[in-house]
Design an enzyme around this catalytic site. Structure first.
Site, PDB file in Angstrom:
ATOM      1  N   ASP B  10      31.248 -20.050 -52.423  1.00 42.09           N
ATOM      2  CA  ASP B  10      30.905 -20.757 -51.198  1.00 42.09           C
ATOM      3  C   ASP B  10      29.487 -20.325 -50.817  1.00 42.09           C
ATOM      4  OD1 ASP B  10      31.241 -22.094 -48.618  1.00 42.09           O
ATOM      5  OD2 ASP B  10      31.366 -20.052 -47.813  1.00 42.09           O
ATOM      6  N   ARG B  41      28.377 -22.411 -35.316  1.00 43.12           N
ATOM      7  CA  ARG B  41      29.121 -22.361 -36.571  1.00 43.12           C
ATOM      8  C   ARG B  41      30.520 -22.979 -36.410  1.00 43.12           C
ATOM      9  NH1 ARG B  41      29.569 -22.478 -42.004  1.00 43.12           N
ATOM     10  NH2 ARG B  41      31.232 -21.138 -42.767  1.00 43.12           N
ATOM     11  N   SER B 121      29.751 -26.084 -52.287  1.00 38.15           N
ATOM     12  CA  SER B 121      29.454 -25.980 -50.858  1.00 38.15           C
ATOM     13  C   SER B 121      29.591 -27.298 -50.109  1.00 38.15           C
ATOM     14  CB  SER B 121      28.007 -25.481 -50.711  1.00 38.15           C
ATOM     15  OG  SER B 121      27.558 -25.573 -49.379  1.00 38.15           O
TER      16      SER B 121
END
Lengths: 225, 225
Positions: B10, B41, B121
């Site tokens: 990731d 986030r 990702s």
């Protein structure tokens, strides 16, 4: 624009105050009740999304189980020593959440005007039934729609579609009411006429779509009629 | 058990420190930098889930756009007066996130052992490329896999499937490394061999599935070989 043919309400956070468990949590964990209630709610919703996105429903679990899983995670995250009895006490509190103070009168006013009403919720049927009875809202709801049968949580379009199927109305003739911004967004994307109840003075989601209406109390749904 | 045939990482939160934008945020909004970084986030990830769950990708937007939307929401939520210049400054900071201190040496060690490496990702290719170059990790990654082509974010199985297709290996021969618990969970559900880097001393998700391994630094990936 013509009035909608039915009004569907989100349950958790909209008719029922999910943060009302904070009181029971505060008695168990003084000073941490509100923090636990917020973390619990966030994790519960996160889990609905993870199981819906992953592997096409293969990891689905009913909302009551995800609620318990979210509680366990949140207690560990906050370092709270939650034994089985405390966990069960909080889960019991979640089954009998407080309704918001205007929930009952608004449903009564809609019924007095002959409007078809319902709940369209992530909650599984047993959990929903317990909450509705505990809050004295039974008899005021024509439809009790749970995503449990389709094993996909909101904001999956199949979840919102339950409302169209149950009422026999096209989405554009159904009003959908939620205090959860993400739910009002998903319902707008699906095609419902949406009312977002901005109970906590939050910004709306920044994804380029607005709900049809924004209100501050469930009473604002009456302006549709 | 045989060593995996490839290791996929990731990116955001795993190779790159998403909270490193907190420093730029702190300069703009003293006392609020860390809070903005966390809220940003969380909202960014929430948006990846909303657009993936709703309407089968019809509302997909690239990660850079969802990152900007999450920033806008979070600044409004926290009551921060973010003008266009401040927004762009933070978005630029996000394009050049710090790598974690061990990211480069771990990739070098894997390459020295002849291991196939890659990124898998949510980031769109432009964003990923900028982050990899800024952190000096280019040349150490055999695969740069972005969900952008399939318009579905992790934890959708099609996202993880990109890794199997690119490497030509079955999922059970691919190691997947993430610091994000939800990502390690989704990857485990998909069938990868997973290493969750528990960088922040968090509980793992309470959904009945554990990653194959738990570590505390990216260096722990070397134990697969």
């Amino acid at each position: 624009m013509a009035s909608p043919g039915a009004v569907l309400f989100d349950a958790y956070g909209t008719l029922f105050d999910v943060y009302s468990v904070g009181q029971a949590a505060e008695r168990l964990f003084p000073g941490q009740g509100a923090a636990l209630a917020v973390a619990w709610r966030d994790k519960q919703i996160e889990y609905t999304r993870l199981v819906t996105t992953s592997n096409d429903g293969a990891h689905y679990r009913p909302f009551s189980e995800l609620t318990r899983a979210g509680l366990r995670y949140s207690a560990r995250r906050l370092g709270l020593p939650m034994d089985d009895a405390a966990e069960q006490q909080l889960m019991d509190a979640y089954r009998t959440l407080s309704a918001f103070e205007e929930s009952r009168e608004v449903l009564q006013a809609l019924k007095a005007r002959g409007v078809v009403t319902g709940i369209l919720s992530n909650g599984d049927p047993g959990m929903l039934d317990a909450a509705v009875r505990s809050a004295g809202l039974h008899g005021l709801l024509d439809h009790m729609l749970s995503v449990d049968g389709i094993r996909k949580y909101k904001t999956h379009p199949e979840a919102y579609q339950l409302g169209a199927v149950a009422t026999g109305l096209p989405p554009a003739q159904i009003a959908f009411v939620s205090c959860n911004g993400w739910d009002a967004l998903g319902a707008t994307w699906y095609g419902f006429r949406t009312l977002w109840i901005n109970r906590y003075q939050l910004p709306f989601e920044e994804l380029g779509t607005q709900p049809e209406r924004i209100g501050h109390s469930l009473r604002d749904v009456l302006a549709f009629f």
